[in-house]
Design a protein around this motif. Sequence first.
Motif, PDB file in Angstrom:
ATOM      1  N   SER A 181      43.036 -22.719  44.005  1.00  0.00           N
ATOM      2  CA  SER A 181      42.481 -21.913  42.391  1.00  0.00           C
ATOM      3  C   SER A 181      42.703 -20.617  42.079  1.00  0.00           C
ATOM      4  CB  SER A 181      40.806 -22.289  42.652  1.00  0.00           C
ATOM      5  OG  SER A 181      40.114 -21.834  41.416  1.00  0.00           O
ATOM      6  N   ILE A 221      38.297 -25.418  39.194  1.00  0.00           N
ATOM      7  CA  ILE A 221      36.993 -25.211  40.745  1.00  0.00           C
ATOM      8  C   ILE A 221      36.251 -24.793  38.727  1.00  0.00           C
ATOM      9  CG2 ILE A 221      37.618 -23.234  41.716  1.00  0.00           C
ATOM     10  CD1 ILE A 221      36.069 -24.738  44.197  1.00  0.00           C
ATOM     11  N   ASN A 271      30.668 -23.076  41.809  1.00  0.00           N
ATOM     12  CA  ASN A 271      31.737 -23.439  43.107  1.00  0.00           C
ATOM     13  C   ASN A 271      32.204 -22.892  43.755  1.00  0.00           C
ATOM     14  OD1 ASN A 271      30.455 -25.483  44.011  1.00  0.00           O
ATOM     15  ND2 ASN A 271      31.409 -26.849  42.861  1.00  0.00           N
ATOM     16  N   LEU A 328      29.416 -27.353  48.658  1.00  0.00           N
ATOM     17  CA  LEU A 328      30.880 -26.751  48.864  1.00  0.00           C
ATOM     18  C   LEU A 328      30.919 -28.923  48.554  1.00  0.00           C
ATOM     19  CD1 LEU A 328      32.616 -23.537  49.299  1.00  0.00           C
ATOM     20  CD2 LEU A 328      31.643 -24.753  47.351  1.00  0.00           C
ATOM     21  N   SER A 347      30.269 -32.122  47.605  1.00  0.00           N
ATOM     22  CA  SER A 347      30.799 -32.821  47.023  1.00  0.00           C
ATOM     23  C   SER A 347      32.862 -32.408  45.689  1.00  0.00           C
ATOM     24  CB  SER A 347      30.352 -33.658  45.167  1.00  0.00           C
ATOM     25  OG  SER A 347      30.017 -32.296  44.916  1.00  0.00           O
ATOM     26  N   GLU A 348      32.856 -31.331  46.334  1.00  0.00           N
ATOM     27  CA  GLU A 348      33.984 -30.348  45.709  1.00  0.00           C
ATOM     28  C   GLU A 348      35.016 -31.022  46.394  1.00  0.00           C
ATOM     29  OE1 GLU A 348      36.278 -29.244  42.871  1.00  0.00           O
ATOM     30  OE2 GLU A 348      34.322 -29.240  42.484  1.00  0.00           O
ATOM     31  N   LYS A 390      36.518 -33.680  46.775  1.00  0.00           N
ATOM     32  CA  LYS A 390      37.046 -34.103  45.089  1.00  0.00           C
ATOM     33  C   LYS A 390      38.470 -33.369  45.667  1.00  0.00           C
ATOM     34  CE  LYS A 390      35.845 -32.055  41.943  1.00  0.00           C
ATOM     35  NZ  LYS A 390      34.495 -31.668  40.579  1.00  0.00           N
ATOM     36  N   TYR A 391      38.517 -32.503  46.530  1.00  0.00           N
ATOM     37  CA  TYR A 391      39.603 -31.368  47.155  1.00  0.00           C
ATOM     38  C   TYR A 391      40.234 -32.147  48.147  1.00  0.00           C
ATOM     39  CZ  TYR A 391      43.023 -27.382  48.395  1.00  0.00           C
ATOM     40  OH  TYR A 391      43.002 -26.598  48.675  1.00  0.00           O
TER      41      TYR A 391
END
Length: 125
Positions: free
Chosen positions: A56, A63, A67, A108, A110-111, A114-115
Amino acid sequence: MVLQKLRYLGKALALFKVFKTYSLTDKDIADADNLVEHLSDRKAEFKLILAMANDSIKGRYKIGRLNLGIIVATVVYVISPLDAIPDILPALGWADDVAIIGYALGRLKSELIKYRKWIALRPTT
C-alpha cells in the motif's frame, strides 16, 4: 485503582495522537517484522498484514482508509514503547500486542482475503 486507570487513559490518549497523524514507513514495517518472533501462531498472518501495508505504501495495492488505519494503529502499537503492558515483562508483555493483532486480523479478514487473491493474480517479475 483510579490513578492506574488515569495512567492508562493518558497512555491511550498519547497513542491516539500518534495514530491520528502517523504515516507508516519502511523502517516501521521492518521494526514490526523483527518483533514478529514473539507472536508464535500469529506470525504468518501478521507478516501478511505487513506485506499489505508495504504494498500500500509503495502504491501497488489500494486499501481503504479504515483498513489502512487499523494496520497503522496495529503496527505503531506493536513497535511503540507505550504499551498497556510493557514488553520488557517476559511473555506477559506481548499479551496485549497479540490481543491487538488478533483484533486487527478479525477486522481485516475480508481485506486479507482480497489481498491474498491479489497476490495470487499478480505477475511475478
